[in-house]
Design a protein around this motif. Structure first.
Motif, short mmCIF file in Angstrom:
data_model
loop_
_atom_site.label_atom_id
_atom_site.label_comp_id
_atom_site.label_asym_id
_atom_site.label_seq_id
_atom_site.Cartn_x
_atom_site.Cartn_y
_atom_site.Cartn_z
N MET A 1 0.85 -1.23 0.08
CA MET A 1 -0.11 -0.10 0.02
C MET A 1 1.11 1.11 -0.02
N GLN A 2 0.70 2.21 -1.03
CA GLN A 2 1.50 3.18 -0.91
C GLN A 2 0.67 4.67 -0.56
N VAL A 3 1.47 5.41 0.04
CA VAL A 3 0.88 6.67 0.77
C VAL A 3 0.61 7.72 -0.38
N LEU A 4 -0.44 8.03 -0.25
CA LEU A 4 -0.52 9.50 -0.95
C LEU A 4 -0.70 10.62 -0.09
N THR A 5 -1.13 11.07 -0.45
CA THR A 5 -0.97 12.34 -0.43
C THR A 5 -2.22 12.73 -0.50
N LEU A 6 -2.92 12.47 -0.99
CA LEU A 6 -4.38 13.09 -1.31
C LEU A 6 -4.90 13.22 -0.13
N VAL A 7 -4.32 12.67 0.14
CA VAL A 7 -4.77 11.85 1.17
C VAL A 7 -4.73 12.55 2.07
N VAL A 8 -3.72 12.53 2.48
CA VAL A 8 -3.61 13.72 3.86
C VAL A 8 -4.51 14.77 3.35
N LEU A 9 -4.83 14.51 2.54
CA LEU A 9 -5.63 15.51 1.96
C LEU A 9 -6.81 15.39 2.31
N VAL A 10 -7.60 14.99 1.58
CA VAL A 10 -8.81 15.36 1.86
C VAL A 10 -8.98 15.23 3.55
N GLY A 11 -8.56 14.31 3.83
CA GLY A 11 -8.31 13.83 5.37
C GLY A 11 -7.99 14.93 6.21
N CYS A 12 -6.50 15.19 5.85
CA CYS A 12 -6.11 16.06 6.83
C CYS A 12 -6.36 17.71 6.50
N ALA A 13 -6.34 17.78 5.02
CA ALA A 13 -6.33 19.35 4.82
C ALA A 13 -7.83 19.57 4.74
N VAL A 14 -8.60 18.82 4.43
CA VAL A 14 -10.06 19.33 4.34
C VAL A 14 -10.15 19.56 5.87
N THR A 15 -9.18 19.14 6.78
CA THR A 15 -9.54 19.34 7.95
C THR A 15 -8.60 20.51 8.47
N ALA A 16 -7.88 21.41 7.75
CA ALA A 16 -7.00 22.38 8.39
C ALA A 16 -6.56 23.41 7.74
N VAL A 17 -6.13 24.45 8.54
CA VAL A 17 -5.41 25.46 8.14
C VAL A 17 -4.19 25.61 8.93
N GLU A 39 -19.35 10.38 -6.13
CA GLU A 39 -18.18 10.53 -7.17
C GLU A 39 -17.83 11.83 -7.60
N LYS A 40 -18.84 12.63 -7.95
CA LYS A 40 -18.65 14.03 -8.50
C LYS A 40 -17.75 14.96 -7.24
N LEU A 41 -17.99 14.80 -6.03
CA LEU A 41 -17.22 15.35 -5.28
C LEU A 41 -15.93 14.87 -5.12
N VAL A 42 -15.79 13.68 -5.07
CA VAL A 42 -14.22 13.02 -5.30
C VAL A 42 -13.44 13.42 -6.52
N ASP A 43 -14.28 13.51 -7.85
CA ASP A 43 -13.52 13.83 -8.98
C ASP A 43 -13.29 15.50 -8.72
N ASN A 44 -14.25 16.17 -8.23
CA ASN A 44 -13.83 17.51 -7.95
C ASN A 44 -12.49 17.88 -7.26
N TYR A 45 -12.44 17.19 -5.95
CA TYR A 45 -11.35 17.33 -5.08
C TYR A 45 -10.19 16.72 -5.95
N THR A 46 -10.07 15.96 -6.80
CA THR A 46 -9.04 15.10 -7.49
C THR A 46 -8.39 16.16 -8.40
N LYS A 47 -9.47 16.70 -9.25
CA LYS A 47 -9.13 18.06 -10.18
C LYS A 47 -8.55 19.06 -9.45
N CYS A 48 -9.01 19.44 -8.27
CA CYS A 48 -8.44 20.58 -7.54
C CYS A 48 -6.97 20.25 -7.14
N LEU A 49 -6.75 19.16 -6.85
CA LEU A 49 -5.28 18.78 -6.45
C LEU A 49 -4.50 18.83 -7.37
#
Length: 126
Positions: A1-17, A39-49
């Motif tokens: 399993m590889q780590v991404l980063t989006l991931v800390v993304l939506v998770g962490c960053a949707v979560t922070a400033v 899926e639309k929201l996931v796609d939008n976050y992915t495109k944003c990132l």
């Protein structure tokens, strides 16, 4: 399993400033389950990132914080943010593996942060 980063993304960053010792908890009550089921929201976050589409306020925050979260192995993340990051990482790895790879390539192209980040979030290198 590889780590991404989006991931800390939506998770962490949707979560922070950024703040002093930890990221803000301003976004900690965002319903990640609802986002990941849409899926639309996931796609939008992915495109944003990936700089391929517009960003919401949360998306801009995520995009801003992601490099720091990766570089510091989520040292400024609260436990709730780490839990969210784990959930989002697992989701992308299993449901959107191609997007996960693209995000990794963009945010950690040399894989410099992978091992420490995985260790911090999962307790081991995956």
């Amino acid at each position: 399993m590889q780590v991404l980063t989006l991931v800390v993304l939506v998770g962490c960053a949707v979560t922070a400033v950024l703040s002093a010792d930890t990221y803000t908890t301003q976004f900690d009550n965002i319903d990640l389950e609802a986002i990941l089921k849409n899926e639309k929201l996931v796609d939008n976050y992915t495109k944003c990132l990936m700089d391929e589409g517009p960003c919401t306020n949360e998306g801009r925050t995520l995009k801003k914080l992601l490099p720091d979260a990766l570089k510091t192995a989520c040292a400024k993340c609260t436990e709730k943010q780490k839990t969210g990051a784990r959930k989002v990482i697992k989701f992308y790895q299993t449901q959107h593996p191609e997007d996960f790879k693209k995000l990794q390539q963009k945010y950690d192209p040399e894989g410099k942060f992978k091992a420490e980040f995985e260790k911090a979030l999962f307790g081991q290198t995956l």
